[in-house]
Design an enzyme around this catalytic site. Structure first.
Site, mmCIF file in Angstrom:
data_model
loop_
_atom_site.group_PDB
_atom_site.id
_atom_site.type_symbol
_atom_site.label_atom_id
_atom_site.label_comp_id
_atom_site.label_asym_id
_atom_site.label_seq_id
_atom_site.Cartn_x
_atom_site.Cartn_y
_atom_site.Cartn_z
ATOM 1 N N CYS A 13 -36.058 -90.493 -56.897
ATOM 2 C CA CYS A 13 -35.076 -91.571 -57.021
ATOM 3 C C CYS A 13 -35.600 -92.848 -56.342
ATOM 4 O O CYS A 13 -36.458 -92.790 -55.449
ATOM 5 C CB CYS A 13 -33.775 -91.167 -56.337
ATOM 6 S SG CYS A 13 -32.872 -89.859 -57.176
ATOM 7 N N GLU A 73 -39.977 -91.072 -62.801
ATOM 8 C CA GLU A 73 -39.731 -89.773 -63.439
ATOM 9 C C GLU A 73 -41.040 -89.077 -63.788
ATOM 10 O O GLU A 73 -42.124 -89.660 -63.698
ATOM 11 C CB GLU A 73 -38.841 -89.987 -64.687
ATOM 12 C CG GLU A 73 -37.480 -90.535 -64.293
ATOM 13 C CD GLU A 73 -36.517 -90.673 -65.466
ATOM 14 O OE1 GLU A 73 -36.939 -90.554 -66.631
ATOM 15 O OE2 GLU A 73 -35.319 -90.897 -65.185
ATOM 16 N N ASN A 101 -37.015 -95.563 -59.412
ATOM 17 C CA ASN A 101 -37.126 -94.158 -59.786
ATOM 18 C C ASN A 101 -38.416 -93.957 -60.576
ATOM 19 O O ASN A 101 -38.809 -94.795 -61.401
ATOM 20 C CB ASN A 101 -35.888 -93.662 -60.554
ATOM 21 C CG ASN A 101 -35.529 -94.474 -61.774
ATOM 22 O OD1 ASN A 101 -35.831 -95.644 -61.865
ATOM 23 N ND2 ASN A 101 -34.864 -93.843 -62.724
ATOM 24 N N CYS A 155 -30.180 -88.247 -52.025
ATOM 25 C CA CYS A 155 -30.485 -89.572 -51.449
ATOM 26 C C CYS A 155 -29.577 -89.876 -50.270
ATOM 27 O O CYS A 155 -30.011 -90.477 -49.283
ATOM 28 C CB CYS A 155 -30.358 -90.663 -52.501
ATOM 29 S SG CYS A 155 -31.739 -90.647 -53.666
ATOM 30 N N GLU A 208 -34.104 -94.782 -54.212
ATOM 31 C CA GLU A 208 -33.807 -94.860 -52.773
ATOM 32 C C GLU A 208 -34.870 -94.109 -51.983
ATOM 33 O O GLU A 208 -35.334 -94.566 -50.927
ATOM 34 C CB GLU A 208 -32.439 -94.230 -52.468
ATOM 35 C CG GLU A 208 -31.260 -94.896 -53.167
ATOM 36 C CD GLU A 208 -30.940 -94.288 -54.523
ATOM 37 O OE1 GLU A 208 -31.883 -93.961 -55.271
ATOM 38 O OE2 GLU A 208 -29.761 -94.152 -54.830
ATOM 39 N N CYS A 262 -27.322 -90.454 -55.268
ATOM 40 C CA CYS A 262 -27.059 -89.032 -55.498
ATOM 41 C C CYS A 262 -26.957 -88.327 -54.129
ATOM 42 O O CYS A 262 -27.263 -88.907 -53.078
ATOM 43 C CB CYS A 262 -28.170 -88.407 -56.347
ATOM 44 S SG CYS A 262 -29.720 -88.164 -55.464
HETATM 45 N N1 THU Z 1 -31.560 -91.953 -59.863
HETATM 46 C C1 THU Z 1 -31.948 -92.757 -58.821
HETATM 47 O O1 THU Z 1 -33.027 -93.334 -58.831
HETATM 48 N N2 THU Z 1 -31.091 -92.878 -57.770
HETATM 49 C C2 THU Z 1 -29.888 -92.255 -57.683
HETATM 50 O O2 THU Z 1 -29.253 -92.271 -56.637
HETATM 51 C C3 THU Z 1 -29.331 -91.577 -58.856
HETATM 52 C C4 THU Z 1 -30.315 -91.228 -59.900
HETATM 53 C C5 THU Z 1 -32.483 -91.779 -60.998
HETATM 54 C C6 THU Z 1 -33.067 -90.400 -61.106
HETATM 55 C C7 THU Z 1 -33.428 -90.346 -62.580
HETATM 56 O O3 THU Z 1 -34.714 -90.901 -62.739
HETATM 57 C C8 THU Z 1 -32.416 -91.238 -63.250
HETATM 58 O O4 THU Z 1 -31.806 -91.996 -62.211
HETATM 59 C C9 THU Z 1 -31.346 -90.503 -64.016
HETATM 60 O O5 THU Z 1 -30.772 -89.508 -63.253
#
Ligand code: THU
Length: 138
Positions: A56, A47, A45, A100, A58, A97
């Site tokens: 994310c 940000e 991920n 994804c 994935e 999520c």
């Molecule tokens: N996140 C992912 O990388 N993958 C997911 O399927 C769920 C959430 C990340 C997004 C964000 O940077 C952090 O987790 C918190 O939500």
């Protein structure tokens, strides 16, 4: 999919997770995506201070793979949690999520495996079709 392949993917996801850029949530996620060719693509991920611009792990792995010419996949391992980078075991299973799940469904058959891992020995494996039933396709 044999347990050796799964363990190799989990190891890659946990190692990739060390590169996660998550200064806002502190929730670090690593993913390892297995292509039909046998190649493995990792993602983390990433940000952003403008929160919706973050992506994310994935999606990062899918973008990397598609950019390198691979479009179809067999499995993904996701390892995520609030523990510090380098943790060999996480306290929770991190599932993809909703966005994804949709991104994965574009490139994967119904028997694509989604593996949420806490460590190389502790993981849960599901078919994508059970996580995203009746998925949208054009
Ligand atoms: N996140 C992912 O990388 N993958 C997911 O399927 C769920 C959430 C990340 C997004 C964000 O940077 C952090 O987790 C918190 O939500």
């Amino acid at each position: 999919m044999n347990s050796e392949t799964i363990e190799r993917l989990i190891d890659s996801a946990l190692k990739a997770r060390e590169n996660s850029y998550a200064p806002y949530s502190g929730f670090r996620v690593g993913a390892a995506l297995l292509g039909e060719s046998g190649r493995v693509y990792t993602g983390v991920n990433v940000e952003n201070s403008s929160y919706p611009a973050g992506i994310c792990a994935e999606q990062a792995a899918i973008c990397k793979a598609v950019s390198e010419g691979e479009h179809r996949f067999k499995a993904i391992v996701i390892a995520g949690g609030e523990e510090s980078a380098g943790a060999e075991s996480l306290k929770q299973f991190c599932y993809p999520c909703g966005i994804c799940r949709q991104v994965l469904s574009e490139h994967c058959n119904d028997d694509f495996k989604v593996i949420a891992a806490k460590s190389v020995t502790e993981y849960q494996c599901h078919d994508l079709s059970s996580l995203l039933p009746f998925s949208f396709r054009l």
